[in-house]
Design a protein around this motif. Structure first.
Motif, short mmCIF file in Angstrom:
data_model
loop_
_atom_site.label_atom_id
_atom_site.label_comp_id
_atom_site.label_asym_id
_atom_site.label_seq_id
_atom_site.Cartn_x
_atom_site.Cartn_y
_atom_site.Cartn_z
N LEU A 86 0.83 -1.21 0.00
CA LEU A 86 0.00 0.00 0.00
C LEU A 86 0.87 1.26 0.00
N TYR A 87 1.99 1.19 0.69
CA TYR A 87 2.95 2.32 0.67
C TYR A 87 3.47 2.54 -0.75
N ALA A 89 1.91 1.67 -3.47
CA ALA A 89 0.77 2.13 -4.26
C ALA A 89 0.58 3.64 -4.12
N TRP A 90 0.71 4.14 -2.90
CA TRP A 90 0.56 5.58 -2.65
C TRP A 90 1.62 6.38 -3.41
N TRP A 93 0.82 6.29 -7.19
CA TRP A 93 -0.36 7.10 -7.54
C TRP A 93 -0.01 8.59 -7.59
N ARG A 191 -0.54 5.11 -12.48
CA ARG A 191 -1.81 4.83 -11.82
C ARG A 191 -2.14 3.33 -11.91
N ALA A 194 -0.08 1.62 -9.42
CA ALA A 194 -0.65 1.81 -8.08
C ALA A 194 -1.80 0.85 -7.84
N LEU A 195 -2.66 0.69 -8.85
CA LEU A 195 -3.79 -0.24 -8.72
C LEU A 195 -3.30 -1.69 -8.60
N VAL A 198 -2.23 -2.10 -5.04
CA VAL A 198 -3.41 -2.22 -4.17
C VAL A 198 -4.01 -3.63 -4.31
N ALA A 201 -1.89 -6.01 -2.48
CA ALA A 201 -2.06 -5.86 -1.03
C ALA A 201 -3.35 -6.53 -0.56
N VAL A 202 -4.43 -6.33 -1.31
CA VAL A 202 -5.71 -6.96 -0.96
C VAL A 202 -5.61 -8.48 -1.04
#
Length: 209
Positions: A86-87, A89-90, A93, A191, A194-195, A198, A201-202
């Protein structure tokens, strides 16, 4: 006694098929190579393969069993991995367009990308469990020490992953040529990256043993 040729050949074919099959690691290598250049994609690949050394050692020494039998250990490691993704991904993004060239001047970034590959791989307990299920299928106590056989097979798997992921990194060159002339394309791919982070991560956070 060395591993028989037919067993080793079957292992190599399986490892290459797994490496080339669309998955989180090779998609990550593809996006990073398109954005930063093929050699930086190779550095990510080297990091991922270094992480496999940790998992091979864990399987050979029996440590991976802990992640298979301990819910607490499994959950703790996957939470750390998910937070790191997530880090990333941020950061992806928020990234804006950069000046891209064939020279890849920012050579100081190689170490960062290498470390990123290691962390991504090591903090994924599913890799250790996969190795725990996969490697023993190609071992045989009659051929001698199982630990040695595990390390040999782990090394062969790493070599296959290195070849496959490096090919993917250089195949991303066409995308990079387009990105050099399109700021919007760079932002779009960031982007997308980044997705992807994410999604990884999920997937990791919801993974079951």
């Amino acid at each position: 006694m060395p591993i028989p040729f037919d067993t080793l050949a079957a292992f190599i074919v399986t490892a290459l098929l797994l490496a080339f099959a669309p998955g989180p690691d090779n998609i990550f290598v593809l996006t990073q190579s398109a954005l930063k250049g093929p050699w930086k994609g190779v550095m990510v690949t080297l990091g991922l393969c270094t992480g496999l050394i940790v998992h091979t050692t864990a399987v050979a020494l029996g440590v991976a069993v802990i992640f298979q039998t301990s819910q607490l250990a499994f959950t703790a490691l996957k939470v750390v991995g998910a937070l790191y993704l997530l880090y990333l991904a941020w950061g992806a993004w928020r990234a804006g367009p950069e000046r891209l060239s064939d020279g890849e001047e920012a050579r100081g970034e190689y170490g960062k990308l290498y470390l990123r590959g290691i962390i991504m791989n090591v903090t994924n307990p599913k890799v250790a469990i996969f190795f725990l299920a996969f490697l023993p299928q190609f071992t045989d106590p009659a051929r001698g020490g199982l630990v040695v056989q595990m390390f040999v097979l782990g090394g062969v798997f790493m070599a296959c992953a290195l070849v496959a992921f490096s090919a993917i990194a250089f195949a991303a060159g066409g995308i990079r040529r387009w990105l050099r002339t399109s700021d919007r394309g760079q932002v779009l791919l960031n982007r997308i990256a980044a997705l992807v982070f994410v999604g990884l991560a999920v997937k990791l956070a919801t993974a079951q043993r």
